[in-house]
Design a protein around this motif. Structure first.
Motif, mmCIF file in Angstrom:
data_model
loop_
_atom_site.group_PDB
_atom_site.id
_atom_site.type_symbol
_atom_site.label_atom_id
_atom_site.label_comp_id
_atom_site.label_asym_id
_atom_site.label_seq_id
_atom_site.Cartn_x
_atom_site.Cartn_y
_atom_site.Cartn_z
ATOM 1 N N THR A 186 0.848 -1.192 0.000
ATOM 2 C CA THR A 186 0.000 0.000 0.000
ATOM 3 C C THR A 186 0.887 1.247 0.000
ATOM 4 O O THR A 186 2.111 1.151 -0.101
ATOM 5 C CB THR A 186 -0.978 -0.003 1.195
ATOM 6 O OG1 THR A 186 -1.960 1.029 1.008
ATOM 7 C CG2 THR A 186 -0.247 0.264 2.515
ATOM 8 N N GLU A 228 -3.285 -6.141 -2.526
ATOM 9 C CA GLU A 228 -3.438 -4.724 -2.185
ATOM 10 C C GLU A 228 -4.931 -4.403 -2.104
ATOM 11 O O GLU A 228 -5.716 -4.866 -2.937
ATOM 12 C CB GLU A 228 -2.763 -3.846 -3.257
ATOM 13 C CG GLU A 228 -2.806 -2.352 -2.943
ATOM 14 C CD GLU A 228 -1.950 -1.511 -3.908
ATOM 15 O OE1 GLU A 228 -1.033 -2.053 -4.573
ATOM 16 O OE2 GLU A 228 -2.210 -0.290 -3.999
ATOM 17 N N ALA A 263 0.185 -2.302 -7.208
ATOM 18 C CA ALA A 263 -0.065 -3.701 -7.601
ATOM 19 C C ALA A 263 0.327 -3.965 -9.052
ATOM 20 O O ALA A 263 0.754 -5.061 -9.412
ATOM 21 C CB ALA A 263 -1.537 -4.036 -7.398
ATOM 22 N N GLY A 294 -5.694 0.594 2.584
ATOM 23 C CA GLY A 294 -4.848 -0.567 2.285
ATOM 24 C C GLY A 294 -3.974 -0.939 3.469
ATOM 25 O O GLY A 294 -3.756 -2.129 3.745
ATOM 26 N N HIS A 306 -7.713 -1.202 -1.891
ATOM 27 C CA HIS A 306 -7.745 0.228 -2.214
ATOM 28 C C HIS A 306 -9.187 0.694 -2.319
ATOM 29 O O HIS A 306 -10.084 -0.120 -2.554
ATOM 30 C CB HIS A 306 -7.017 0.473 -3.547
ATOM 31 C CG HIS A 306 -6.501 1.865 -3.713
ATOM 32 N ND1 HIS A 306 -7.284 2.891 -4.209
ATOM 33 C CD2 HIS A 306 -5.298 2.409 -3.423
ATOM 34 C CE1 HIS A 306 -6.551 4.004 -4.230
ATOM 35 N NE2 HIS A 306 -5.345 3.739 -3.753
#
Ligand SMILES: [Zn+2]
Length: 491
Positions: A82, A191, A441, A98, A193
């Motif tokens: 993150t 990840e 990512a 994250g 988000h």
């Protein structure tokens, strides 16, 4: 009764609140630019929090923070990535979610069972492109996609180079160019988000499983364009975008229009290449034989069909101002079609073309910025090719490429299945959706680590602004899904 992985909502709120106080603006939101004292401060906060939880912490040559927990068993690790930097006047959720999901999911998973692999939580520096005009810098460095030469060339508004920023904060730019977070060490990357679009909110779903990551091809189009010609091109871009969105992954947007003759008052409000314009204003000349009533009747129909509102303000002189309000949105994250897009510029373009051309003040130097995104490079360039072909009707067309980045066509199928199955077992509804925005990512996936991403809803799709918001119970659902997945993962 406590179900497995009951997330601690109070803790989630506390971490979000603590982090929101670092780099807090007087007018709301936060500013934590790459390599700023505020980014350093938020890394110190994260370091302390993870230290208390028994992680071993180090920083790499770029300044990325790596918090490790080894497993008793031999084997590779799982990376949870993150970022905690922000744009100028950014929000309290982008990146931060994250981090909170990562630490809480690992805790919840460890309560359930001892994990048969090590964990690295990595907080990448400089994910936002605000300071150095290029994003995902920390992850690019760690996976070997940033050379020392790049770091010497990239500079901020004060002409400080990225290389100086790295070295001044204790990093070592001489290491750039080689990956140091390697596939040998990591078996998976995750990840979480905020979505930065409205699909999850519109569908009423708390967790999205990301299928692919779009990247943009951006083109600047100009010629001796009148406002009407520009309006036609704006509508062509929308039409071609909608056509391609029916048969593949694609979004197309004109986010920015400027006028070379400096007469920006002709059309104002479309000023960011990666944002669907939320408010657009244009002027019209009022001739005696055209009444306001005639015009507004046409405009009412357009506004209703497009789900926007407008104000028609007659001025004392011979002109009127029309101000169209839709909804600003991320041009990569917001799907095509009028359910999701309330594009003030496309609505204004229809309005401009709906009235006799002598009512529109003359202009002959309009420049359009076209942003086309897809997870498929070939599909994207076909659509862009069609847009340019169409624009050739208005010669001479001058076009130049601004950006051409590498998308991720497909995130790891196996990990997506793990996430989907884990959610199903927990009774949490998920939906598959592409990411319109770039993320760290992307670099992990490009490097070759099997990668997955989870999305949580963004209220009204808002991001990169103080109004960002994701309800805590949705963040808690993402924690549950990730925790359960971590427990289910096999090597
Ligand atoms: Zn972000």
């Amino acid at each position: 009764m406590e179900t497995p992985f009951t997330p601690r909502e109070e803790a989630i709120r506390k971490y979000l609140g603590d982090i929101a106080s670092i780099g807090k603006n007087g007018t709301g939101g936060v500013t934590r630019l790459a390599f700023s004292p505020e980014e350093r401060q938020v890394h110190t906060y994260a370091r302390n929090l993870m230290n208390d939880r028994g992680y071993n912490i180090r920083t790499d040559a770029f300044g990325n923070l790596i918090a490790s927990k080894d497993s008793d068993q031999q084997g590779r690790k799982v990376m949870l990535g993150t970022h905690l930097d922000s744009v100028i006047r950014g929000g309290n959720y982008d990146g931060v979610v994250g981090f909170v999901v990562a630490i809480e999911a690992v805790d919840a998973a460890e309560k359930e069972r001892s994990l048969p692999y090590g964990i690295d939580i990595v907080i990448f520096r400089a994910e936002e492109s605000t300071r150095f005009n290029r994003g995902c810098l920390g992850s690019s460095a760690a996976f070997g996609f940033l050379s020392r030469d790049d770091a010497q060339k990239l500079e901020d508004n004060e002409h400080q180079t990225l290389e100086d920023a790295i070295n001044n904060s204790g990093g070592d730019s001489s290491k750039l160019g080689n990956a140091w977070l390697t596939t040998n060490e990591y078996m998976y990357y995750f990840e979480t988000h905020i979505e930065q679009a409205t699909v999850l909110e519109t569908e009423g779903i708390s967790v999205g499983i990301v299928t692919s990551i779009r990247a943009a091809e951006r083109m600047c189009l100009h010629g001796p364009y009148s406002l009407q010609t520009a309006a036609k091109i704006v509508l062509d871009v929308e039409k071609i975008g909608e056509k391609y969105a029916k048969t593949g992954d694609l979004v197309a947007t004109v986010g920015k229009i400027s006028s070379k003759d400096g007469n920006n008052k002709l059309i104002a409000g479309a000023d960011s290449i990666n944002t669907i314009p939320g408010t657009v204003t244009f002027t019209i000349n009022c001739l005696a034989d055209i009444t306001k009533k005639d015009i507004t009747k046409k405009y009412d129909t357009i506004a209703t069909r497009r789900g926007v509102t407008y104000k028609y303000i007659s001025n004392s002189q011979n002109f009127a101002t029309v101000s169209v309000s839709g909804a600003a949105g991320h041009s990569g994250g917001t799907p095509m079609g009028k359910v999701y897009r309330k594009d003030a510029l496309t609505a204004a373009s229809e309005m401009i073309l709906a009235i006799p051309s002598d009512l529109i003040p003359a202009s002959k130097n309009i420049i359009l910025y076209v942003d086309v995104r897809s997870n498929d490079v070939a599909y994207r360039s076909r659509a862009m090719g069609e847009i340019i072909e169409k624009a050739k009707q208005y010669p001479p067309l001058i076009s130049h490429l601004i950006e051409n980045s590498q998308p991720i066509k497909q995130l790891d199928e196996k990990l997506r299945t793990y996430l989907r199955d884990s959610a199903k077992e927990l009774g949490i509804c998920t939906i598959d959706l592409p990411s319109g925005a770039a993320h760290d990512a992307m670099k992990a996936a490009l490097y070759g680590i099997p990668t997955a991403m989870l999305f949580v809803p963004s209220r009204k799709g808002l991001s990169h602004c103080p109004d960002e918001y994701t309800p805590t119970n949705h963040i808690a659902d993402a924690i549950k899904v990730l925790a359960h997945t971590l427990c289910n993962l096999r090597g």
